[in-house]
Motif scaffolding. Structure first.
Motif, PDB file in Angstrom:
ATOM      1  N   HIS A   1       0.835  -1.215   0.000  1.00  0.00           N
ATOM      2  CA  HIS A   1       0.000   0.000   0.000  1.00  0.00           C
ATOM      3  C   HIS A   1       0.869   1.264   0.000  1.00  0.00           C
ATOM      4  CE1 HIS A   1      -3.537  -2.464   0.695  1.00  0.00           C
ATOM      5  NE2 HIS A   1      -2.947  -2.997   1.737  1.00  0.00           N
ATOM      6  N   THR A   2       1.962   1.225  -0.733  1.00  0.00           N
ATOM      7  CA  THR A   2       2.925   2.327  -0.715  1.00  0.00           C
ATOM      8  C   THR A   2       3.276   2.731  -2.139  1.00  0.00           C
ATOM      9  OG1 THR A   2       3.835   1.489   1.366  1.00  0.00           O
ATOM     10  CG2 THR A   2       5.185   3.058   0.156  1.00  0.00           C
ATOM     11  N   ASP A   3       3.455   4.033  -2.344  1.00  0.00           N
ATOM     12  CA  ASP A   3       3.772   4.571  -3.664  1.00  0.00           C
ATOM     13  C   ASP A   3       5.081   5.344  -3.578  1.00  0.00           C
ATOM     14  OD1 ASP A   3       3.839   5.607  -6.173  1.00  0.00           O
ATOM     15  OD2 ASP A   3       1.896   6.623  -6.083  1.00  0.00           O
ATOM     16  N   ILE A   4       6.128   4.779  -4.136  1.00  0.00           N
ATOM     17  CA  ILE A   4       7.447   5.411  -4.163  1.00  0.00           C
ATOM     18  C   ILE A   4       7.951   5.380  -5.593  1.00  0.00           C
ATOM     19  CG2 ILE A   4       9.822   5.314  -3.318  1.00  0.00           C
ATOM     20  CD1 ILE A   4       8.744   4.029  -0.772  1.00  0.00           C
ATOM     21  N   ASP A   5       8.555   6.470  -6.037  1.00  0.00           N
ATOM     22  CA  ASP A   5       8.960   6.592  -7.434  1.00  0.00           C
ATOM     23  C   ASP A   5      10.473   6.739  -7.566  1.00  0.00           C
ATOM     24  OD1 ASP A   5       6.276   6.596  -8.439  1.00  0.00           O
ATOM     25  OD2 ASP A   5       6.080   8.630  -7.677  1.00  0.00           O
TER      26      ASP A   5
ATOM     27  N   PHE B   1       9.017   9.777  -2.333  1.00  0.00           N
ATOM     28  CA  PHE B   1       8.053   9.067  -1.491  1.00  0.00           C
ATOM     29  C   PHE B   1       6.718   9.783  -1.607  1.00  0.00           C
ATOM     30  CE2 PHE B   1       6.248   8.747   2.949  1.00  0.00           C
ATOM     31  CZ  PHE B   1       5.602   7.555   2.698  1.00  0.00           C
ATOM     32  N   PHE B   2       5.812   9.166  -2.387  1.00  0.00           N
ATOM     33  CA  PHE B   2       4.535   9.833  -2.641  1.00  0.00           C
ATOM     34  C   PHE B   2       3.555   9.610  -1.504  1.00  0.00           C
ATOM     35  CE2 PHE B   2       0.451  10.344  -4.913  1.00  0.00           C
ATOM     36  CZ  PHE B   2       0.643  11.654  -5.316  1.00  0.00           C
ATOM     37  N   GLY B   3       3.639   8.461  -0.828  1.00  0.00           N
ATOM     38  CA  GLY B   3       2.759   8.238   0.314  1.00  0.00           C
ATOM     39  C   GLY B   3       2.414   6.774   0.494  1.00  0.00           C
ATOM     40  N   GLU B   4       1.829   6.476   1.672  1.00  0.00           N
ATOM     41  CA  GLU B   4       1.337   5.129   1.920  1.00  0.00           C
ATOM     42  C   GLU B   4      -0.077   5.219   2.457  1.00  0.00           C
ATOM     43  OE1 GLU B   4       4.082   5.446   4.871  1.00  0.00           O
ATOM     44  OE2 GLU B   4       2.414   6.696   5.451  1.00  0.00           O
ATOM     45  N   ARG B   5      -0.785   4.066   2.399  1.00  0.00           N
ATOM     46  CA  ARG B   5      -2.164   4.036   2.867  1.00  0.00           C
ATOM     47  C   ARG B   5      -2.283   3.235   4.148  1.00  0.00           C
ATOM     48  NH1 ARG B   5      -5.792   1.568   0.442  1.00  0.00           N
ATOM     49  NH2 ARG B   5      -4.633   0.212  -0.946  1.00  0.00           N
ATOM     50  N   GLN B   6      -1.208   3.110   4.891  1.00  0.00           N
ATOM     51  CA  GLN B   6      -1.281   2.371   6.139  1.00  0.00           C
ATOM     52  C   GLN B   6      -0.211   2.881   7.084  1.00  0.00           C
ATOM     53  OE1 GLN B   6      -0.362  -1.747   5.486  1.00  0.00           O
ATOM     54  NE2 GLN B   6       1.621  -1.351   4.590  1.00  0.00           N
TER      55      GLN B   6
ATOM     56  N   THR C   1      14.064  17.617  -1.276  1.00  0.00           N
ATOM     57  CA  THR C   1      13.840  18.907  -1.913  1.00  0.00           C
ATOM     58  C   THR C   1      12.749  18.723  -2.956  1.00  0.00           C
ATOM     59  OG1 THR C   1      16.136  19.542  -1.592  1.00  0.00           O
ATOM     60  CG2 THR C   1      14.875  20.773  -3.226  1.00  0.00           C
ATOM     61  N   ASP C   2      11.721  19.535  -2.866  1.00  0.00           N
ATOM     62  CA  ASP C   2      10.603  19.461  -3.816  1.00  0.00           C
ATOM     63  C   ASP C   2      10.049  18.049  -3.916  1.00  0.00           C
ATOM     64  OD1 ASP C   2      10.788  22.156  -4.388  1.00  0.00           O
ATOM     65  OD2 ASP C   2      12.211  21.839  -6.022  1.00  0.00           O
ATOM     66  N   GLY C   3       9.983  17.375  -2.783  1.00  0.00           N
ATOM     67  CA  GLY C   3       9.408  16.033  -2.753  1.00  0.00           C
ATOM     68  C   GLY C   3      10.348  14.927  -3.153  1.00  0.00           C
ATOM     69  N   GLN C   4      11.565  15.261  -3.622  1.00  0.00           N
ATOM     70  CA  GLN C   4      12.506  14.242  -4.074  1.00  0.00           C
ATOM     71  C   GLN C   4      13.711  14.176  -3.148  1.00  0.00           C
ATOM     72  OE1 GLN C   4      13.585  14.613  -8.163  1.00  0.00           O
ATOM     73  NE2 GLN C   4      11.486  14.772  -8.875  1.00  0.00           N
ATOM     74  N   THR C   5      14.314  12.992  -3.105  1.00  0.00           N
ATOM     75  CA  THR C   5      15.511  12.773  -2.298  1.00  0.00           C
ATOM     76  C   THR C   5      16.637  12.289  -3.197  1.00  0.00           C
ATOM     77  OG1 THR C   5      14.197  12.186  -0.361  1.00  0.00           O
ATOM     78  CG2 THR C   5      16.503  11.523  -0.350  1.00  0.00           C
TER      79      THR C   5
END
Length: 987
Positions: free
Chosen positions: A874-878, A931-936, A976-980
């Motif tokens: 349940h995780t969205d990482i790009d 790291f866009f987010g997780e649902r748990q 920075t700006d959502g990116q690592t």
């Protein structure tokens, strides 16, 4: 712009019901990875029905929980059961009616549960974890709603002071509706109530049954329920039940009075003391009292003490005279409990002599005993959470005896060690009898339960007992048809005993364990009980429902054969198509010429702003993202090449505060270390406050003391151990880093997320043998995920086991998965194909590819390959990779002009995501994650990411760099700006 999904916080409710301790179930709610009591979920109703005959008992407990909050919650009930007890019944309310569970293979039950749960409907599952521990997950606990569960378990009663004792823990807590019924069959004397919940609770004789009943509202029990009743020595209580036309199950129990045995002189003792983190949970007062009673003698005794955790170290030798054990107790009390448990580090030849006392819980999560000592082993258990069957197997195989301090007083336990164990040696007459349990020589104790199958009635068995292998006593037992068991499920007790003998050797007997669990409806290490909401789900997942739904199920099965697609399938067809795509890409000449594209804003958009339409690649599967838009400066995009648009879309990571530091390279079997200065990992430091105290330490020994002091406040926080392990690894303290991160597997039983975190760091640290152990455990627990096979295969490759690695990768493609899993992980075949072909091209002379589909084999060497893995569902990482032309390859721009290629975007699963570049140009490359987010929110804390950077992949001259870090919004100061930015290199 990436489509923003609403993040749903799903609290995990942990319900602890320690049925071996005097407490009632208490609901706890997980908030931000921590379990805390939540008064909004209450135990509204509790009923218990107990039936006892001879020395066996069956207990059925029904519990209703009321969620008086306005939030949806997910429940998990975790409870250890006493030795030899198994759950054989489970029911969950569906639309207000209790529905019985059915037995299913554990991995299938978990896969189906998670697939159905994604649709937010009402499944229920009861499973067994390590040791004799059980848990059930319930979803959903609706706002202001009630959920009811029912659990049935069977147990063999233990003897205390010549009496059999039944114990049902209750606590001083108010219950809205309480009822308790106890029935004791075929005993002449009235059962004695040692403890009772209320003064009005008492037994009355009704026929051949003693009964006691209580029903109360708004009730607070005064005490637990404890019933005792005597049993006549050497007078077996026997029951028989027809199995089929030609055989019967039988059950007999007998109280044993051993002939007198001389006290053994004790001159030497070797003590193994489990000092892993979980050792803190043992009752050390009971252990100390046992030692005091054991050494309360005028004799002189030599004691050799070892400490066991991730390593086994000799602590010292002690001479004890006249019971003076102060020095030994000080050494034990000074133990530092830290790290996982690894029995494989115990030397085969222990220094010292005499019997071996092993103070442990039997939960060895970092390695099993390779070879048992040649001396008798006496496991000493002082915690309800223990692997009794494994420890009893150790003792039986070495001639020792399990000492359970949960049930035995210190003085009695010491006496057991000072006398030779009295053993059941077998059945003398076996011509018409088979499948007798116990099947091997075991310590009989005061009571012994024997089950089996007989082909004729009547028949007389002769039970043999003795010291060592010498028969000292024979007790005849006659079986006849008059001893009918009625409604008693004695076949369940037979199956439980059979399972107890097989479970210590799980790998050899897992198929037999599964068959027994499914046949008798018993929860085992690989069999669970499951409840589904709709008959259609039973049909879809090919699970036979309970009898009440069977007729409707059969009708739907006939319809489904014509109308519905298969719920279970593999990735093989998709892999063949993906290989065609990869071949086409690999054989294309790059760089491509890209025409400039003038962007025209859609109607209704201010002409001063530009709109970029970012579409998924035309070759992407149907699940690819919807058309997405991002408003940016129109002037900035004027006549900009499409290939460079991502530079404006995503923001640059230049100026990140973290200093780029050359971290220690990882050398892997089959890989060459990255040349110095090639791949530079960005040091992603934790911003936790405790890190300042670590940095202030004078040296690593002082830092370790600081870690132990800090641990008191963070002992259940996974990120703390992650940060501490990396701190010591950065100081070249690899062994200590491994020990500290191994604590994560001690925090929760069978938590795959935590085990994956540890496996990632073990790979980075070069501890490949332990990586292999942990990834195999995750595969055993979660074979419903292709990532489990992949992780294990790569660990096999790290350990030089190339054929097994190839076979396991291929299994990941050919294994059947649920429809929901295939949808979640669509595209993983591209990653698996690259790794499968790397093995074939690299080790062709050492592996056999005859079983591999030839359509999947093709050499695909690339200059650069980056793989991003993460440990949490349940995780969205790009993954984002920027090349020397400042062109960024990511989910919104899946191919670059240089030929860079990104795999499918995983938005709701474990990943992984992969970047490939066949022919690299000179210049700087940057690797970033988003790291866009997780649902748990889980007990494991923030997601753990592992990036593997390969240069010249599948060329025979690979170089690999491993970066492991944790990421969560607000935790990573390097974003920075959502990116690592995690790594960069010059090619």
């Amino acid at each position: 712009m990436k489509r923003i999904r609403r993040l749903i916080l799903t609290p995990l409710a942990l319900l602890l019901a320690f049925l071996t301790r005097a407490q009632i179930p208490v609901m706890e709610i997980q908030e931000n990875g921590k379990y805390e009591t939540d008064e909004t979920v209450v135990l509204q109703q509790l009923s218990a029905d107990i039936k006892i005959i001879g020395n066996i008992a069956t207990t059925t407990m029904r519990m209703s929980f009321y969620n008086r909050s306005s939030r949806l919650k997910e429940g998990r009930l975790t409870f250890p059961l006493p030795e030899g007890v198994s759950v054989s019944g489970f029911a969950l309310d569906i639309n207000g009616v209790l529905r019985k569970a059915v037995p299913v293979e554990k991995e299938k039950a978990t896969a189906v549960f998670e697939s159905v749960e994604r649709r937010q409907v009402d499944p229920g599952i009861l499973e067994k974890t390590e040791g004799n521990n059980f848990r059930t997950r319930i979803y959903p606990l609706n706002p202001e709603g009630i959920r009811t569960i029912e659990i049935t378990y069977n147990q063999e009663l233990r003897s205390s002071n010549g009496q059999l004792v039944y114990h049902l823990p209750l606590a001083n807590k108010n219950i809205g509706s309480f009822s308790l019924s106890a029935s004791v069959y075929e005993t002449a004397e009235a059962p004695q109530l040692i403890e009772k919940p209320d003064g009005s609770f008492g037994f009355e004789k009704k026929g051949n049954v003693w009964q006691a009943v209580i029903r109360k509202s708004d009730f607070t029990p005064d005490q637990s329920l404890k019933i005792a009743f005597p049993q006549q020595p050497n007078a077996p209580k026997t029951l028989v039940k027809r199995r089929d036309a030609d055989s019967w199950y039988f059950l007999t129990n007998v109280q044993i009075t051993p002939p007198a045995s001389a006290i053994r002189p004790m001159q030497q003792v070797t003590i193994l003391w489990d000092q892993s983190l979980s050792g803190r949970k043992r009752d050390h007062k009971k252990e100390q009292a046992f030692l005091e009673k054991l050494f309360a003698t005028k004799s002189k005794i030599q004691v050799t003490l070892y400490a066991v955790a991730t390593t086994t170290k000799k602590v010292g030798e002690y001479t004890i005279s006249n019971g003076a054990i102060g020095a030994l107790l000080k050494a034990v009390n000074d133990m530092t409990y830290d790290g996982a448990t690894d029995y494989s580090t115990i030397p085969a030849s222990l220094a010292g002599g005499g019997d071996v006392l092993f103070f442990t819980d039997g939960l060895s999560n970092f390695g099993e005993w390779n070879k048992l000592p040649s001396r008798p082993v006496y496991p000493v258990v002082a915690t309800p959470v223990a692997n009794y069957s494994k420890l009893r197997s150790y003792s039986n195989n070495t001639g020792g005896q399990l000492i359970n301090l949960n049930e035995t007083e210190a003085a009695d336990a010491a006496a057991m060690l000072l006398r030779r164990p009295y053993r059941f040696l077998g059945v003398k007459y076996l011509y018409d009898v088979n499948s007798v349990n116990p099947a091997t020589t075991v310590v009989s104790g005061d009571n012994l339960l024997i089950t089996g199958i007989t082909q004729k009635l009547p028949v007389t068995l002769t039970l043999q007992f003795g010291y060592g292998n010498r028969v000292e006593q024979e007790i005849p037992v006659t079986l006849d048809a008059q001893q009918t068991a009625g409604d008693w499920a004695i076949e369940t007790f037979w199956a439980q005993q059979k399972l107890a003998a097989l479970e210590p050797f799980y790998e050899q007997h897992k198929d037999a364990i599964s068959r027994l669990g499914k046949e008798f409806g018993i929860v085992t290490p690989n069999t669970s009980l499951i409840v589904l909401e709709s008959v259609a789900d039973y049909v879809k997942y090919k699970i036979t429902p309970p009898e009440a739904l069977l007729q409707e199920y059969k009708v739907l099965v006939k319809q489904r054969k014509l109308q519905q697609e298969e719920a279970w399938d593999n990735y093989l067809a998709a892999a063949r198509e993906r290989m065609k795509e990869l071949k086409k890409w690999w054989n294309t000449s790059y760089p491509l010429k890209v025409k400039n594209k003038k962007m025209v804003p859609p109607a209704g958009v201010d002409g001063g702003r530009g709109i970029i339409e970012v579409r998924a690649d035309a070759a992407a599967p149907a699940r690819a993202r919807e058309v997405q838009y991002q408003t940016i400066s129109g002037e900035a995009l004027k006549d900009a090449p499409v290939a460079n648009i991502s530079e404006h879309l995503q923001g640059r990571v230049a100026g990140v505060n973290a200093a780029a530091s050359k971290m220690e390279e990882t050398v892997v079997v089959g890989y060459r270390a990255v040349s110095k200065g090639k791949v530079t990992a960005v040091e992603i430091k934790s911003d936790a406050e405790y890190m300042k105290q670590m940095d202030a330490a004078a040296n690593t020994e002082a830092a370790y003391k600081t870690y132990l002091r800090l641990r008191a406040d963070y002992q259940t926080t996974p990120s703390f151990y992650f940060d501490m392990a990396n701190w010591f690894y950065s100081k070249k303290e690899t062994e200590r880093a491994v020990s500290i991160v191994s604590n994560l597997v001690e925090l929760e039983l069978e938590d795959a997320v935590l085990y994956k975190t540890v496996a990632y760091l073990l790979k980075k640290y070069g501890a490949y043998e332990k990586e292999l152990i942990l990834t195999k455990k995750v595969l055993d627990w979660r074979p419903m995920d292709p990532q489990s096979y992949r992780d294990y295969a790569l660990a096999l490759q790290d350990n030089g086991k190339y054929q097994q690695a190839l076979d396991t990768l291929y299994t990941a493609l050919t294994q059947s998965y649920t429809e929901e899993t295939r949808t979640r992980d669509q595209g993983i075949e591209e990653v698996l194909l690259m790794e499968l072909n790397q093995l074939v091209s690299r080790y062709n002379a050492r592996i056999n590819t005859s079983k591999i589909d030839k359509a999947l084999l093709y050499q695909l060497p690339v200059d650069i390959r980056v793989v991003l893995n993460w440990n949490m569902d349940h995780t969205d990482i790009d993954l984002h990779v920027t090349d020397p032309k400042n062109e960024e390859c990511y989910y919104g721009s899946r191919e670059t002009s240089l030929g860079g290629r990104i795999s499918d975007d995983f938005t709701d699963g474990f990943g992984p995501e992969q970047f490939l570049l066949k022919k690299a140009i000179r210049g700087k490359y940057q690797i970033k994650t988003n790291f866009f987010g997780e649902r748990q929110v889980t007990v494991a804390g923030p997601p753990t990411l592992m990036a593997e950077v390969f240069l010249r992949y599948a060329s025979g001259n690979e170089e690999r760099k491993i970066i492991v870090f944790q990421d969560a919004k607000g935790r990573n100061a390097n974003r920075t700006d959502g990116q690592t930015l995690i790594a960069e290199f010059e090619f």
